[in-house]
Scaffold this motif. Sequence first.
Motif, PDB file in Angstrom:
ATOM      1  N   LYS A 254       6.953  -4.978  -6.972  1.00 44.77           N
ATOM      2  CA  LYS A 254       7.694  -4.866  -5.714  1.00 44.77           C
ATOM      3  C   LYS A 254       7.500  -6.127  -4.876  1.00 44.77           C
ATOM      4  O   LYS A 254       6.463  -6.782  -4.932  1.00 44.77           O
ATOM      5  CB  LYS A 254       7.267  -3.641  -4.909  1.00 44.77           C
ATOM      6  N   VAL A 256       7.075  -7.698  -1.194  1.00 45.20           N
ATOM      7  CA  VAL A 256       6.573  -7.258   0.111  1.00 45.20           C
ATOM      8  C   VAL A 256       6.649  -8.425   1.096  1.00 45.20           C
ATOM      9  O   VAL A 256       6.559  -9.591   0.701  1.00 45.20           O
ATOM     10  CB  VAL A 256       5.127  -6.730   0.026  1.00 45.20           C
ATOM     11  N   ALA A 260       2.103  -7.488   4.986  1.00 44.49           N
ATOM     12  CA  ALA A 260       1.906  -6.233   4.264  1.00 44.49           C
ATOM     13  C   ALA A 260       0.441  -6.103   3.842  1.00 44.49           C
ATOM     14  O   ALA A 260      -0.124  -7.003   3.227  1.00 44.49           O
ATOM     15  CB  ALA A 260       2.818  -6.181   3.039  1.00 44.49           C
ATOM     16  N   VAL A 262      -2.567  -4.325   1.628  1.00 44.11           N
ATOM     17  CA  VAL A 262      -2.636  -3.836   0.254  1.00 44.11           C
ATOM     18  C   VAL A 262      -3.877  -2.981   0.045  1.00 44.11           C
ATOM     19  O   VAL A 262      -4.996  -3.393   0.356  1.00 44.11           O
ATOM     20  CB  VAL A 262      -2.638  -5.012  -0.749  1.00 44.11           C
ATOM     21  N   HIS A 266      -6.844  -2.022   3.793  1.00 43.70           N
ATOM     22  CA  HIS A 266      -6.115  -3.281   4.006  1.00 43.70           C
ATOM     23  C   HIS A 266      -7.074  -4.478   3.987  1.00 43.70           C
ATOM     24  O   HIS A 266      -7.051  -5.342   4.869  1.00 43.70           O
ATOM     25  CB  HIS A 266      -5.319  -3.244   5.314  1.00 43.70           C
ATOM     26  N   VAL A 269      -4.274  -8.803   3.130  1.00 46.87           N
ATOM     27  CA  VAL A 269      -2.981  -8.761   3.809  1.00 46.87           C
ATOM     28  C   VAL A 269      -2.198  -9.999   3.401  1.00 46.87           C
ATOM     29  O   VAL A 269      -2.714 -11.127   3.447  1.00 46.87           O
ATOM     30  CB  VAL A 269      -3.151  -8.711   5.342  1.00 46.87           C
ATOM     31  N   GLU A 273       5.657 -13.781   2.263  1.00 49.94           N
ATOM     32  CA  GLU A 273       6.377 -12.881   1.363  1.00 49.94           C
ATOM     33  C   GLU A 273       5.950 -13.151  -0.075  1.00 49.94           C
ATOM     34  O   GLU A 273       5.825 -14.303  -0.500  1.00 49.94           O
ATOM     35  CB  GLU A 273       7.883 -13.098   1.506  1.00 49.94           C
TER      36      GLU A 273
END
Length: 374
Positions: A254, A256, A260, A262, A266, A269, A273
């Motif tokens: 995917k 992200v 974002a 993970v 978290h 981060v 992108e």
Amino acid sequence: MMPTPQIEAVIDLDAFGANIAALAACAPSSALMTVVKADAYGHGRVRMARAARAAGSTWLGVATIDEALALRQAGDSGPLLCWLAVPGAAYGAAVEAGIELTASSVEQLDEIVAAAGRRPRVQLKVDTGLSRNGARGDEWTALVAAAASAQAAGRVEITGVWSHLACADEPDHPANDVQESVFRAAVDELAAAGLSPDLRHLANSAATLTRPSTHLDLVRVGIAAYGIPPAPDLGYETTLTPVMTLRTRLAQVKRVPAGAGVSYGHQWVADHETTLGLVPMGYGDGIAVAASNRAELQVGGARVPLVGRVCMDQLVVDLGDAPAGRGDLVTLFGPGHDGEPTAQDWAAATDTIAYEVVTRLGGRTVRTYRGGEA
């Protein structure tokens, strides 16, 4: 057609046989024991035992009686030694199965003799400085006396004497000389009591590679047989080939955005992108949580970082902008010949030893055997 395993450990039996041959060449005047304890260091006890015999290993070694009996039940009939048992262990069954036992105290020797329906074959273990199993000092003297008395009475056959080195993976460590000296004195004490067993053995994998004076009648090779040097700086990386390749496939891919987070907490981060890949393995399969944000895997021929916390069943890798799709091959570790990480790389990333990396693999891993008698 059988489905492809979700988690697969591919075991190269040809590499295993070549490793055993290389190790035997290091000690050409000694017999060789391949150690297959702990499910053959995670490689599969029965198949690796069979392959070790085919490669010329005269002896097999395991820790527990249960491990030894499992090999007998699988059809192995060659010389086999085990060395770790608590009071009440199945000594009688082991003796009936032709398994050689280890006695590390007078009490253990007495229990073995009492439990056996026929004369057991026993090797004596002396503690030369590891301070783990084995008898030392006055306890060794008492064990030698008890063994000599029992053998004279026809109640036991003492077939070997052995010990284990604490620092053989550091060839210049002074403890090696001390332990070797203590061992030779222990053998002399046996001889003085009228015991001259056929097998004297002290060398483990590291000593087999680096310390010829310890080779004696037999060498015991464990982790090195599986292609992993017992220490990363012994200089034998090109002599031995790692036997196991651990792999799976991406379960999801995917894209992200920056920011974002993970996985749990978290702990990673995305700062731009990127593309993430979901790997269906986790600590339930033996992947250490300590690998979080530290280890690397191989996807599409390139190494990629593990990002975020390792979960029970899954982990995440950052694929960047590389093209990737669901089902793409993921190699966690292997021989390293194609740029993939090795078990030693994973050990370094998680502050442990490569022994633990391969041995801790969980029950969802399917082993596939290639080459050799496979």
